[in-house]
Design a protein around this motif. Sequence first.
Motif, short mmCIF file in Angstrom:
data_model
loop_
_atom_site.label_atom_id
_atom_site.label_comp_id
_atom_site.label_asym_id
_atom_site.label_seq_id
_atom_site.Cartn_x
_atom_site.Cartn_y
_atom_site.Cartn_z
N TRP A 64 0.78 -1.14 -0.10
CA TRP A 64 0.01 0.11 -0.02
C TRP A 64 0.94 1.11 0.08
N SER A 65 0.34 2.20 -0.73
CA SER A 65 1.12 3.55 -0.66
C SER A 65 0.47 4.56 -0.25
N PRO A 66 0.81 5.43 0.39
CA PRO A 66 -0.03 6.69 0.89
C PRO A 66 -0.17 7.78 -0.35
N TYR A 67 0.76 7.51 -1.34
CA TYR A 67 0.66 8.53 -2.49
C TYR A 67 0.14 7.76 -3.67
N SER A 68 -0.78 6.73 -3.69
CA SER A 68 -1.40 6.29 -4.96
C SER A 68 -2.73 7.04 -5.34
N PHE A 69 -3.23 7.20 -6.32
CA PHE A 69 -4.12 7.66 -6.83
C PHE A 69 -5.54 6.56 -6.91
N SER A 70 -6.54 7.55 -6.27
CA SER A 70 -7.70 6.74 -6.12
C SER A 70 -8.81 7.37 -6.41
N THR A 71 -10.13 6.78 -6.77
CA THR A 71 -11.10 7.69 -7.26
C THR A 71 -12.08 8.09 -5.94
#
Lengths: 147, 518
Positions: free
Chosen positions: A40-47
Amino acid sequence: MESVLVGVDRSDGSRRAVKFALDRARVNSWRVALVHVIHWSPYSFSTPQENETRHVRRQAEIEQAQTEIINPLLRWIDSEVPDHDIEVTTEIRHGRPSEMLADLAEEGPYDLLVVGRTGESHLRAAIFGSTPYRLVQHAPVAVVVVP
Amino acid sequence: MTSLTAVPMAAESGWLASIEDTINSWFEPIAYWSTTIIFYPIPFFGTEAPIVTFWLVAAGLIFTIYYGAVQFRGFKTSLEVVRGRYSHKADEGEVTHFQALTAALSGTVGLGNIAGVGVAVVIGGPGATFWMILAGLLGMATKFAECTLGVRYREVHEDGSVTGGPFRYLPIAFARFGRLPAKVLTGIYAVAIMLFGVAGGNMFQANQTFAQAQEVTGGDDGFLGSDGAALIFGLILAGLVAAVIIGGIKSIARVTSKLVPAMAIIYVTACLIVIFRNVDQIPGAIADIITGAFNPSGVAGGVVGVVIVGFQRAAFSNEAGLGSAAIAHSPVKTRRPVSEGFVALLEPFIDTVIICTMTALTIIIAAPTLYTEALTTEDTAVPDGVVVTSEAFETVIPDFPVILAVAVALFAFSTLITWSYYGLRAWTTLFGRSTFSENLFKLIFCLFTVTGTVLTFDQVLGFADSMLFLCAFVNLAGVYLLMPVVKREMKEYFADRKSGELSREAAEPPPTKSGAGA
C-alpha cells in the motif's frame, strides 16, 4: 530474551524463513514475530468512490491476509515444529514491505530480521529491486536472507 | 470545469439526425427557462455579469478576511499535512490526505483549465489571467471552509463506508430555521448538484470530448464528421462509463486515475516547453497581463469586462463554493477535520493558480491567430476554447493537438466518473441508499452521456450554469452559518502545530483499532 522479526507472505521462500527462525528460536529461546505487510502507498491515486469504501476494504484485506496467509502459516508451524514452546506473535500491516519491516525492527525493538530471498512479486522485484535487497541496505538491525 | 465554448454539431440528415433534433427541441425550453430565471445577468458598471460570479467572489473575499488569509498563513501547514507529517502511523491503509486531494482534483482539473482559459484570454485579453489568479487565490479560502465542514459532519455508515459533504452539513446549518426548511434547502441543493453533475459534469464533458475527437480526425470531413457519428461516439463513451460505474470494472477506473496525473504532468511540461522556447517573451507577456488587467484594449466592457471574464473562468474551473469537493474530501482518515481544509485549499491553487496560468501564458506567448485577431476587435465571437489552446501548442510542438485530444478525453472521462459519484450521493440523499435506486441513477447518468454528445452545445451549457448557481447559492449560505465552527478548529490547529502537539499526536500509538470516522 532476544526477539526476531520474520517478514511473511504466500511464498515458499517465506516459509523457509519462518522455519529458519523457529529452529534457532527453539535453541536460543527467542521470541518470534511474524509480520505480513499488505502492499500500500499513501501516495497512490484513487477515485472518490474508492475512497468512500476504503476503510471497509482495508478491513477486508486484513481479514483476507489473516485467513489466507497467517492462519495457514500457523497451522503449518504446528505441523513442522510440533510441541514447541516458542512465543509466536503475528501482525498484519499496510505499507511498503521493506520500509515497514525496517520501521518495525527499529520500534520493536527486534534484534534480527529474517526474510526469504524470493517473495511473491517477481515482476515488481525485477523492476524495483526486491524487499530483501532493500532491507539489507536500510534495515537498522542485522538481516538474514534465507535462500 | 465548464466553459463557454460553442460547438454546435447536430447531424445534418437521416433518421439519426431526426433523433438529435427531437432531443434538441425537447431540451430547448428547459434550458431556456432555467437560464433565464435562475441565471439572471446583473447589470454592472455598463456591462453585465451573471449573479453567480459575484456570489462566488464575495464568498472568497469574506472567507479570506474571516480566516485571516488562511490560504497564505496556512500554506506551509497545508504542504506538511499533505505529505503526511501529522498522520498517525497506525492509519496506514486508510485514505490519506494526498489521496483525498488527488481524488478531488480529478473532478476539477479538466476542460476548464484547457478550454475555459482559452476562452478567457480571447474574450478578456491577457489581463483576464490576472483576475483569474486572484479569484483562484480567494477560492482557496472558500474550499478551506467547505471541506473542513465536509469532514466535520461526515457520517460513518453501518457497513463502514464514509460519506460527507454538503448533504451532511447543510441540514445542520439550516436546522435553526426548523426541520422542514432545512430539509427543503438540502433537497434543493441535492437536486441542483445532481442536475449540474448530469449537465456540467457529464453532458458537457461528453460533448467536448467528441468535439476535440472530431477536430483531430479531420473535422466535418473526417470519419467522425459523418452522419450520426456523434450518437455512436456517445454510445461508446456511455458504454465505457457504464462499465466503470455499473459494471464495477475497476481496472478502467484505475487506469484512468493513473493516466490523468500523468497527462496533467505532460500538459504542464508542454506549456513550459512553449513558454521557455520563447523565453525572451516572458517579461513582455507578464507586462501584457498586468497592463491588460487594469487598462485593457479591445475588450467589451473595459476593465470591468476583464475582471468578470477572469473571475468567471476561475470560479467555473476550480469549483470553490459549489460544495462538490467537500464530498470528495470527506472520507479522509483524520482526527482533525480542519486538517483536510488545509489540504483542500491547495486545490484551487493547483487548478487555477498553476494550471490555468500555464495555459494562459502559453496562449499569450505563442499568440495563435485566433488570439491575436481577438485582441484587435471588441466584438469577439465566443471561440472554441480547445482550438485556441491547441493552436498555441501547435506553434512550437506541431503534433501536440493529438496528445491534447487524448488528454482532453482522459480529463473528461475522469471528471465524468467523479461527477457520477457526486450525482449518486445527491440521488441517495433524496431517494435513500439501495442497490436498485443507485443502479437506476447510474443508468440515467449513462443515458445523459449519450445525450451530451448529440445536443447542440449552448443548451447544455445554459442548463449546467443555472444549476451551478443554485448549488453555490445554497451551499455557501450553509457555510456562512457554520463558519465559526471552522474558525475555532483552525485556531486550535494552528496553536497545536506551534506547540508541537500535532507531532506528538501523530507519534502516539493508537489506543484501540478505531473506525474511519474517529
